[in-house]
Design a protein around this motif. Structure first.
Motif, PDB file in Angstrom:
ATOM      1  N   PRO A  29       0.797  -1.236   0.000  1.00 25.63           N
ATOM      2  CA  PRO A  29       0.000   0.000   0.000  1.00 25.63           C
ATOM      3  C   PRO A  29       0.824   1.278   0.000  1.00 25.63           C
ATOM      4  CG  PRO A  29      -0.069  -1.045   2.164  1.00 25.63           C
ATOM      5  CD  PRO A  29       0.582  -2.026   1.231  1.00 25.63           C
ATOM      6  N   GLY A  30       2.095   1.208   0.365  1.00 25.31           N
ATOM      7  CA  GLY A  30       2.936   2.400   0.355  1.00 25.31           C
ATOM      8  C   GLY A  30       3.578   2.699  -0.989  1.00 25.31           C
ATOM      9  N   TYR A  31       3.367   1.822  -1.968  1.00 20.00           N
ATOM     10  CA  TYR A  31       3.966   1.990  -3.286  1.00 20.00           C
ATOM     11  C   TYR A  31       3.089   2.894  -4.167  1.00 20.00           C
ATOM     12  CZ  TYR A  31       7.534  -1.671  -2.667  1.00 20.00           C
ATOM     13  OH  TYR A  31       8.621  -2.401  -2.259  1.00 20.00           O
ATOM     14  N   PHE A  32       3.668   3.379  -5.256  1.00 18.28           N
ATOM     15  CA  PHE A  32       2.927   4.202  -6.219  1.00 18.28           C
ATOM     16  C   PHE A  32       1.817   3.390  -6.878  1.00 18.28           C
ATOM     17  CE2 PHE A  32       2.397   5.947 -10.543  1.00 18.28           C
ATOM     18  CZ  PHE A  32       2.025   7.242 -10.215  1.00 18.28           C
ATOM     19  N   ASN A  33       2.154   2.198  -7.382  1.00 12.63           N
ATOM     20  CA  ASN A  33       1.163   1.239  -7.892  1.00 12.63           C
ATOM     21  C   ASN A  33       0.226   1.825  -8.947  1.00 12.63           C
ATOM     22  OD1 ASN A  33       1.993  -1.011  -6.321  1.00 12.63           O
ATOM     23  ND2 ASN A  33       0.876  -0.223  -4.551  1.00 12.63           N
ATOM     24  N   GLY A  34       0.799   2.402  -9.989  1.00 12.04           N
ATOM     25  CA  GLY A  34       0.016   2.925 -11.097  1.00 12.04           C
ATOM     26  C   GLY A  34       0.900   3.089 -12.312  1.00 12.04           C
ATOM     27  N   PRO A  35       0.324   3.498 -13.448  1.00  6.41           N
ATOM     28  CA  PRO A  35       1.150   3.789 -14.617  1.00  6.41           C
ATOM     29  C   PRO A  35       2.157   4.884 -14.267  1.00  6.41           C
ATOM     30  CG  PRO A  35      -1.188   3.752 -15.192  1.00  6.41           C
ATOM     31  CD  PRO A  35      -1.111   3.722 -13.701  1.00  6.41           C
ATOM     32  N   VAL A  36       3.426   4.601 -14.454  1.00  4.04           N
ATOM     33  CA  VAL A  36       4.473   5.531 -14.014  1.00  4.04           C
ATOM     34  C   VAL A  36       4.642   6.655 -15.037  1.00  4.04           C
ATOM     35  CG1 VAL A  36       6.922   5.759 -13.468  1.00  4.04           C
ATOM     36  CG2 VAL A  36       5.640   3.755 -12.668  1.00  4.04           C
ATOM     37  N   PRO A  37       4.533   7.904 -14.609  1.00  2.00           N
ATOM     38  CA  PRO A  37       4.672   9.034 -15.540  1.00  2.00           C
ATOM     39  C   PRO A  37       6.095   9.165 -16.067  1.00  2.00           C
ATOM     40  CG  PRO A  37       3.638   9.724 -13.462  1.00  2.00           C
ATOM     41  CD  PRO A  37       4.206   8.347 -13.244  1.00  2.00           C
ATOM     42  N   ASN A  38       6.225   9.854 -17.192  1.00  2.65           N
ATOM     43  CA  ASN A  38       7.534  10.190 -17.732  1.00  2.65           C
ATOM     44  C   ASN A  38       8.283  11.100 -16.764  1.00  2.65           C
ATOM     45  OD1 ASN A  38       6.930   8.891 -20.230  1.00  2.65           O
ATOM     46  ND2 ASN A  38       5.827  10.715 -20.903  1.00  2.65           N
ATOM     47  N   PHE A  39       9.603  11.058 -16.844  1.00  2.00           N
ATOM     48  CA  PHE A  39      10.487  11.974 -16.109  1.00  2.00           C
ATOM     49  C   PHE A  39      11.251  12.745 -17.174  1.00  2.00           C
ATOM     50  CE2 PHE A  39      14.528  12.218 -13.283  1.00  2.00           C
ATOM     51  CZ  PHE A  39      14.151  13.468 -12.804  1.00  2.00           C
ATOM     52  N   TYR A  40      11.215  14.088 -17.105  1.00  2.00           N
ATOM     53  CA  TYR A  40      11.744  14.834 -18.241  1.00  2.00           C
ATOM     54  C   TYR A  40      12.132  16.253 -17.878  1.00  2.00           C
ATOM     55  CZ  TYR A  40       7.055  16.848 -18.253  1.00  2.00           C
ATOM     56  OH  TYR A  40       5.888  17.487 -17.886  1.00  2.00           O
ATOM     57  N   SER A  41      12.929  16.830 -18.766  1.00  2.00           N
ATOM     58  CA  SER A  41      13.192  18.258 -18.777  1.00  2.00           C
ATOM     59  C   SER A  41      12.474  18.852 -19.989  1.00  2.00           C
ATOM     60  CB  SER A  41      14.695  18.516 -18.875  1.00  2.00           C
ATOM     61  OG  SER A  41      15.212  17.969 -20.073  1.00  2.00           O
ATOM     62  N   ALA A  77      25.111   7.191 -15.688  1.00  2.00           N
ATOM     63  CA  ALA A  77      25.442   7.548 -17.068  1.00  2.00           C
ATOM     64  C   ALA A  77      24.888   8.927 -17.422  1.00  2.00           C
ATOM     65  CB  ALA A  77      24.893   6.493 -18.024  1.00  2.00           C
ATOM     66  N   LEU A  78      23.674   9.209 -16.995  1.00  2.00           N
ATOM     67  CA  LEU A  78      23.085  10.521 -17.266  1.00  2.00           C
ATOM     68  C   LEU A  78      23.926  11.638 -16.654  1.00  2.00           C
ATOM     69  CD1 LEU A  78      19.351   9.597 -16.635  1.00  2.00           C
ATOM     70  CD2 LEU A  78      20.278  10.411 -18.808  1.00  2.00           C
ATOM     71  N   GLU A  79      24.389  11.419 -15.427  1.00  2.00           N
ATOM     72  CA  GLU A  79      25.215  12.430 -14.772  1.00  2.00           C
ATOM     73  C   GLU A  79      26.554  12.587 -15.485  1.00  2.00           C
ATOM     74  OE1 GLU A  79      27.159  13.482 -10.392  1.00  2.00           O
ATOM     75  OE2 GLU A  79      26.232  11.524 -10.733  1.00  2.00           O
ATOM     76  N   LYS A  80      27.183  11.479 -15.814  1.00  2.00           N
ATOM     77  CA  LYS A  80      28.516  11.519 -16.427  1.00  2.00           C
ATOM     78  C   LYS A  80      28.514  12.289 -17.742  1.00  2.00           C
ATOM     79  CE  LYS A  80      32.215   8.435 -18.106  1.00  2.00           C
ATOM     80  NZ  LYS A  80      33.303   9.030 -17.302  1.00  2.00           N
ATOM     81  N   TYR A  81      27.431  12.172 -18.504  1.00  2.00           N
ATOM     82  CA  TYR A  81      27.394  12.788 -19.826  1.00  2.00           C
ATOM     83  C   TYR A  81      26.538  14.050 -19.875  1.00  2.00           C
ATOM     84  CZ  TYR A  81      30.161   8.909 -21.243  1.00  2.00           C
ATOM     85  OH  TYR A  81      31.205   8.011 -21.342  1.00  2.00           O
ATOM     86  N   SER A  84      21.961  15.195 -16.576  1.00  2.00           N
ATOM     87  CA  SER A  84      21.263  15.415 -15.313  1.00  2.00           C
ATOM     88  C   SER A  84      22.066  16.349 -14.425  1.00  2.00           C
ATOM     89  CB  SER A  84      21.011  14.096 -14.581  1.00  2.00           C
ATOM     90  OG  SER A  84      22.214  13.534 -14.086  1.00  2.00           O
ATOM     91  N   THR A  85      21.358  16.965 -13.491  1.00  2.00           N
ATOM     92  CA  THR A  85      21.956  17.847 -12.496  1.00  2.00           C
ATOM     93  C   THR A  85      21.432  17.451 -11.126  1.00  2.00           C
ATOM     94  OG1 THR A  85      22.037  19.682 -14.086  1.00  2.00           O
ATOM     95  CG2 THR A  85      22.235  20.236 -11.750  1.00  2.00           C
ATOM     96  N   GLY A  86      22.307  17.403 -10.132  1.00  2.00           N
ATOM     97  CA  GLY A  86      21.901  17.007  -8.793  1.00  2.00           C
ATOM     98  C   GLY A  86      22.361  15.591  -8.493  1.00  2.00           C
TER      99      GLY A  86
END
Length: 214
Positions: A29-41, A77-81, A84-86
């Protein structure tokens, strides 16, 4: 400007997946448990295309590739190239931001045993994946992680699989001049068996960076 195409939280277009999520909402019950949205800039040049949320990764956190071993390698990999930031910290409120990138999955809901069936892949492609590809005006690279991601993306683009076969490091160009790069999936199984090593994965991202900057 791009349009973000996501499945609604209560999507039931795939009955087997909907029933599985119903069960997870009770079991976890503590999980998101749904279609996962995109993550984007905004206005991404790079689209990373995974297979589906992991039960204890994205299905838990509600952000693609967040919370499991596959995400550890991907976000490194995202950070290295420079995509991503953070600092990635395995939860969606870690403050990490993407730079000119988007992460999505060809199947938006977690499947049993991490194995979607063909009808589910087709349904998600027709309703979400194909429209998303059409809604990214500045896209330069589609980086497909694994054969299912590769095949589904090529079908979305109307490209023949027989002449655009999957392989680690394969590179094709669609009718709009966008590049389709493919890699073995960064799953724990592939990295533990050395089918995919960190240098192999980073080489793909180096190529993606080169194309995006070109």
């Amino acid at each position: 400007m791009m349009t973000d195409i996501n499945a609604p939280y209560g999507c039931r277009k795939c009955p087997r997946l909907a029933r599985f999520l119903d069960a997870q909402r009770i079991a976890l019950p503590g999980y998101f448990n749904g279609p996962v949205p995109n993550f984007y800039s905004p206005d991404p040049k790079l689209l990373i295309v995974g297979l589906a949320p992991g039960l204890h990764g994205a299905n838990q956190t509600g952000r693609p590739f967040t919370g499991d071993a596959a995400g550890d390698l991907l976000y490194a990999a995202l950070e290295k190239y420079g995509f991503s930031t953070g600092t990635y910290d395995k939860h969606k409120n870690d403050g990490l931001q993407l730079n000119s990138a988007m992460i999505t999955n060809v199947v938006r809901c977690v499947p049993p045993q991490n194995k979607p069936v063909a009808a589910e892949i087709n349904t998600c492609r027709d309703n979400y994946h194909t429209p998303q590809l059409q809604a990214l005006p500045n896209l330069k690279v589609m980086l497909c992680l694994g054969k299912i991601s590769h095949d589904s993306t090529l079908r979305s683009l109307g490209m023949r699989l027989a002449t655009h076969k999957f392989g680690h490091g394969t590179e094709y160009v669609d009718d709009l001049g966008r590049t389709i790069l493919s890699s073995y999936h960064c799953s724990r199984y592939n990295t533990n068996t050395n089918r995919l090593t960190e240098p192999m994965f980073f080489e793909i991202f180096a190529r993606a960076r080169e194309i995006c900057d070109g």
